[in-house]
Structure formats: C-alpha cells, structure tokens
Design a protein around this motif. Sequence first.
Motif, PDB file in Angstrom:
ATOM      1  N   LEU A  13       5.401  -3.673 -11.286  1.00 23.35           N
ATOM      2  CA  LEU A  13       5.147  -4.236  -9.966  1.00 23.35           C
ATOM      3  C   LEU A  13       6.422  -4.230  -9.129  1.00 23.35           C
ATOM      4  CD1 LEU A  13       3.214  -5.679  -8.017  1.00 23.35           C
ATOM      5  CD2 LEU A  13       3.898  -7.824  -9.090  1.00 23.35           C
ATOM      6  N   ARG A  16       7.084  -0.610  -7.905  1.00 24.36           N
ATOM      7  CA  ARG A  16       6.121  -0.247  -6.849  1.00 24.36           C
ATOM      8  C   ARG A  16       6.459  -0.959  -5.536  1.00 24.36           C
ATOM      9  NH1 ARG A  16       0.789   1.786  -8.092  1.00 24.36           N
ATOM     10  NH2 ARG A  16       0.447   2.041 -10.320  1.00 24.36           N
ATOM     11  N   THR A  17       6.730  -2.258  -5.631  1.00 24.58           N
ATOM     12  CA  THR A  17       7.018  -3.046  -4.434  1.00 24.58           C
ATOM     13  C   THR A  17       8.326  -2.607  -3.782  1.00 24.58           C
ATOM     14  OG1 THR A  17       5.845  -4.915  -5.429  1.00 24.58           O
ATOM     15  CG2 THR A  17       7.266  -5.397  -3.548  1.00 24.58           C
ATOM     16  N   LEU A  20       7.706   0.513  -1.893  1.00 24.88           N
ATOM     17  CA  LEU A  20       6.932   0.235  -0.690  1.00 24.88           C
ATOM     18  C   LEU A  20       7.800  -0.367   0.408  1.00 24.88           C
ATOM     19  CD1 LEU A  20       4.223   0.161   0.792  1.00 24.88           C
ATOM     20  CD2 LEU A  20       3.853  -2.097  -0.213  1.00 24.88           C
ATOM     21  N   GLY A 109      -4.881   1.176  -0.534  1.00 24.61           N
ATOM     22  CA  GLY A 109      -3.584   0.586  -0.848  1.00 24.61           C
ATOM     23  C   GLY A 109      -3.257  -0.578   0.075  1.00 24.61           C
ATOM     24  N   ILE A 110      -3.606  -0.454   1.337  1.00 23.49           N
ATOM     25  CA  ILE A 110      -3.394  -1.556   2.282  1.00 23.49           C
ATOM     26  C   ILE A 110      -4.257  -2.745   1.876  1.00 23.49           C
ATOM     27  CG2 ILE A 110      -3.748  -2.307   4.677  1.00 23.49           C
ATOM     28  CD1 ILE A 110      -3.114   0.669   5.465  1.00 23.49           C
ATOM     29  N   ALA A 112      -5.383  -3.458  -1.004  1.00 22.10           N
ATOM     30  CA  ALA A 112      -4.983  -3.995  -2.305  1.00 22.10           C
ATOM     31  C   ALA A 112      -3.953  -5.115  -2.166  1.00 22.10           C
ATOM     32  CB  ALA A 112      -4.422  -2.875  -3.179  1.00 22.10           C
ATOM     33  N   TRP A 113      -3.198  -5.105  -1.072  1.00 12.86           N
ATOM     34  CA  TRP A 113      -2.182  -6.143  -0.862  1.00 12.86           C
ATOM     35  C   TRP A 113      -2.751  -7.384  -0.181  1.00 12.86           C
ATOM     36  CZ3 TRP A 113       2.484  -6.331  -2.960  1.00 12.86           C
ATOM     37  CH2 TRP A 113       3.012  -5.147  -3.474  1.00 12.86           C
ATOM     38  N   GLY A 117      -2.204  -9.648  -3.096  1.00 11.70           N
ATOM     39  CA  GLY A 117      -1.785  -8.540  -3.951  1.00 11.70           C
ATOM     40  C   GLY A 117      -2.672  -8.315  -5.161  1.00 11.70           C
ATOM     41  N   ILE A 120      -2.916  -4.881  -6.576  1.00  9.87           N
ATOM     42  CA  ILE A 120      -1.694  -4.402  -7.213  1.00  9.87           C
ATOM     43  C   ILE A 120      -1.538  -5.057  -8.583  1.00  9.87           C
ATOM     44  CG2 ILE A 120       0.807  -4.155  -6.946  1.00  9.87           C
ATOM     45  CD1 ILE A 120      -0.922  -2.705  -4.781  1.00  9.87           C
ATOM     46  N   TRP A 121      -1.774  -6.375  -8.629  1.00 12.59           N
ATOM     47  CA  TRP A 121      -1.695  -7.094  -9.903  1.00 12.59           C
ATOM     48  C   TRP A 121      -2.704  -6.545 -10.912  1.00 12.59           C
ATOM     49  CZ3 TRP A 121       2.168 -10.200 -11.239  1.00 12.59           C
ATOM     50  CH2 TRP A 121       2.923 -10.796 -10.227  1.00 12.59           C
ATOM     51  N   THR A 131      -3.791   0.641 -10.367  1.00 14.20           N
ATOM     52  CA  THR A 131      -4.149  -0.315  -9.324  1.00 14.20           C
ATOM     53  C   THR A 131      -5.487   0.080  -8.722  1.00 14.20           C
ATOM     54  OG1 THR A 131      -3.022   1.021  -7.680  1.00 14.20           O
ATOM     55  CG2 THR A 131      -1.720  -0.710  -8.750  1.00 14.20           C
TER      56      THR A 131
END
Length: 150
Positions: A13, A16-17, A20, A109-110, A112-113, A117, A120-121, A131
């Motif tokens: 995580l 990835r973060t 981003l 992806g947008i 998913a946050w 999150g 993503i989790w 994800t």
Amino acid sequence: MNTPPDSALKPTLLRRTSALVYDLLGVLAVCLLAGFPPVLINGGAITTDDGIAYIIYLAYNLALAVGYFAVSWRLKHCTLGMKAWRLELVSADGSPFTWPQLITRALIGILAWVPAGAGIWWQYLDAEGRTWHDRVSATRMVVLRKQKKT
C-alpha cells in the motif's frame, strides 16, 4: 508483455500510494497548463456562474487525468510515479492493453480511493494481492526487481 510469474513481488500500500502521490503532482501540472486556455477565454475566471460550465470544466480535468494514466500505461506500462517506485502494469493474461481496459482501470482506480481507500485495502484480502481496479481491468501491478550494477 508476459504474465508475471507467481513469484512476482506484489506492491505494498505504501509503494502504491507513494507512486500515486508522485503522479498526482504530474496530473496537477497537466491540468494547470491545460486549464490556462479556458481561464484565459473566460476572462481570468475558472468558470462562469453557470453550473454547467463548471461541470464541463471538471469533466475536462477528469479526462486529462484519465488520459495521463491511460497513455502512460499504454506506452511505457508505467507512469512517472510508478517508474520512480519500480512498479509496472501488466495484463493479467499477458495480452497487450486495450484502451477500454486502461480507461476502466483509471476510472475504477479513482472510485477505489473514495470509500476510505476500500478498493486499495482490498489487496490485503485478495489471494492474488489485487485491488478493485486490478480485478475489473484484468491487469495487475508488479514490483520490478532492482537491476544489478555492472
């Protein structure tokens, strides 16, 4: 691009973060530059008091952001942030990426946050460490191994 071996490292995580955050700086720069002509045309304001103009402006910026990610993935299999953090996008079945696949990945992806999150989790609940946007787009992110200096 080939399907990654089962032993391919799965990104954390944090990795990835971090990638981003790096990419969002690039997206911000693109949106600022591309937003200059509409602001200039509109006499220095982002939009008029018209709500529709504001929605169009937001959609324009969303399209720029999605385009940044989709084009980067299509051309290089990674974005600038992913490259800095040694991440690469691969297709789950090893086939070349399609534009709908990449655009779907960016949009999901947008989303998913958004719910804290959760998408993503999800990688920590998924047996393959994927994800929501990995699953929906039939792609996955892998960590590239450090190259040995010769």
